[in-house]
Design an enzyme around this catalytic site. Structure first.
Site, short mmCIF file in Angstrom:
data_model
loop_
_atom_site.label_atom_id
_atom_site.label_comp_id
_atom_site.label_asym_id
_atom_site.label_seq_id
_atom_site.Cartn_x
_atom_site.Cartn_y
_atom_site.Cartn_z
CG ASP A 80 -28.70 -7.73 -5.58
OD1 ASP A 80 -28.15 -8.79 -5.22
OD2 ASP A 80 -28.11 -6.62 -5.55
CE1 TYR A 181 -13.99 -18.77 -10.23
CE2 TYR A 181 -12.91 -20.86 -9.71
CZ TYR A 181 -13.78 -20.11 -10.49
OH TYR A 181 -14.45 -20.71 -11.53
CE LYS A 185 -17.60 -20.12 -9.32
NZ LYS A 185 -19.03 -19.90 -9.65
#
Length: 311
Positions: A80, A181, A185
């Site tokens: 993780d 988002y 990104k």
């Protein structure tokens, strides 16, 4: 002058880590690096014993087996990348077993189920916990990974760091999906630029790479098609005609890794289509889709052209 030798296994002797290699682009990059001769460590949260919050069935063990089937050596390490202790243990293991790291691919994500792609959500409409989780998955995980692994990579000149994202520096100047988002990104593009500044003096290279319209396992499932029947989805989504298999971006990263002059790309944002034009590789069907050029010129600017002209 370089002493690197180009053979059918140009990455023989190289040690790679693909962080986030359970499926999609990460899996394909890992397999292509292995096929080119690298020993590849692959990480992710979904194993045969445990499934992550993404909820899909692909596992890192399967990725390691695919590397082996392609003629390479794969090591699956459940990790993780938001847990610093796990990532530092991963770095210690690679150091102990190999004594070096030549290629770091930072493809950690797993936030598509939170992104609500296709929906219109203002920043304040998205539950804050979901938005911050996207930033954890797409930004914080990359920072933790680089912090733990770059001391090992920088030890040997010639290293390569590949940040993987969705979109190019040009496309990501525009608003992408939603506030969180967009940040998640866009950040890897800036990370690559910053790391290039810091790694250049020690003889290493950092770049950001994006696939185009990716035929990931999840995307194929979304359209109810398979890799063999993917063209059937064009009737539902005409822009899917420009889609590319994950192998295409895998070949892109492998080509850069095998390039003795890869430092010329330091700090740049690169697409699979752009790199295909440079290095001459193709997708599995022999085409060279240039999805981001198509998206700009046809999908956004309305040029009267077909997807076939961009393959």
């Amino acid at each position: 002058m370089t002493t690197e030798t180009h053979t059918d296994k140009p990455l023989s002797g190289r040690i790679a880590l693909v962080a986030g290699a359970t499926r999609g682009a990460g899996r394909a990059i890992a397999v292509q690096l292995g096929a080119a001769g690298a020993t590849v460590y692959v990480t992710g949260r979904t194993t045969r014993e445990h499934r992550s919050e993404v909820g899909r069935a692909e596992t890192i063990e399967e990725t390691a087996e695919l590397i082996g089937a392609a003629g390479g050596t794969g090591h699956a390490v459940p990790t993780d990348h938001l847990e610093e202790a796990q990532v530092r243990a991963l770095a210690e293991r690679i150091d102990r077993e190999q004594g070096r790291l030549d290629i770091l691919v930072n493809d950690v994500w797993g936030g598509d189920h939170l992104a609500r792609v296709g929906e219109v959500n203002t920043m304040w409409e998205i539950p804050l916990a979901e938005g911050l989780r996207m930033l954890d998955l797409g930004v914080r995980s990359h920072i933790i990974t680089s912090s733990a692994l770059l001391p090992l990579l920088a030890r040997t000149p010639g290293g390569l760091v590949v940040e993987v994202t969705d979109g190019t520096a040009e496309s990501n100047r525009d608003y992408r999906v939603n506030f969180f988002y967009d940040l998640a990104k866009s950040a890897p593009i800036r990370m690559a630029a910053a790391l290039a500044h810091e790694l250049g003096p020690v003889g290493s290279t950092a770049i950001c790479v994006t696939p185009g319209f990716l035929r990931s396992e999840a995307m194929l499932d979304h359209f109810g098609v398979t890799e063999a029947t993917w063209r059937d989805a064009i009737a539902t989504e005409p822009h899917f005609a420009i889609a590319e298999s994950p192998v295409f971006v895998g070949r892109a990263v492998a080509a850069v890794a095998a390039d003795p002059d890869r430092a010329r790309w330091n700090g740049q944002s690169l697409s699979s289509g752009q790199l295909a034009a440079e290095y001459g590789f193709t997708d599995t069907d022999g085409s060279r889709p240039d999805a981001w050029r198509y998206i700009k010129e046809v999908a956004l600017d309305g040029a009267d052209r077909t997807a076939q002209e961009y393959r």
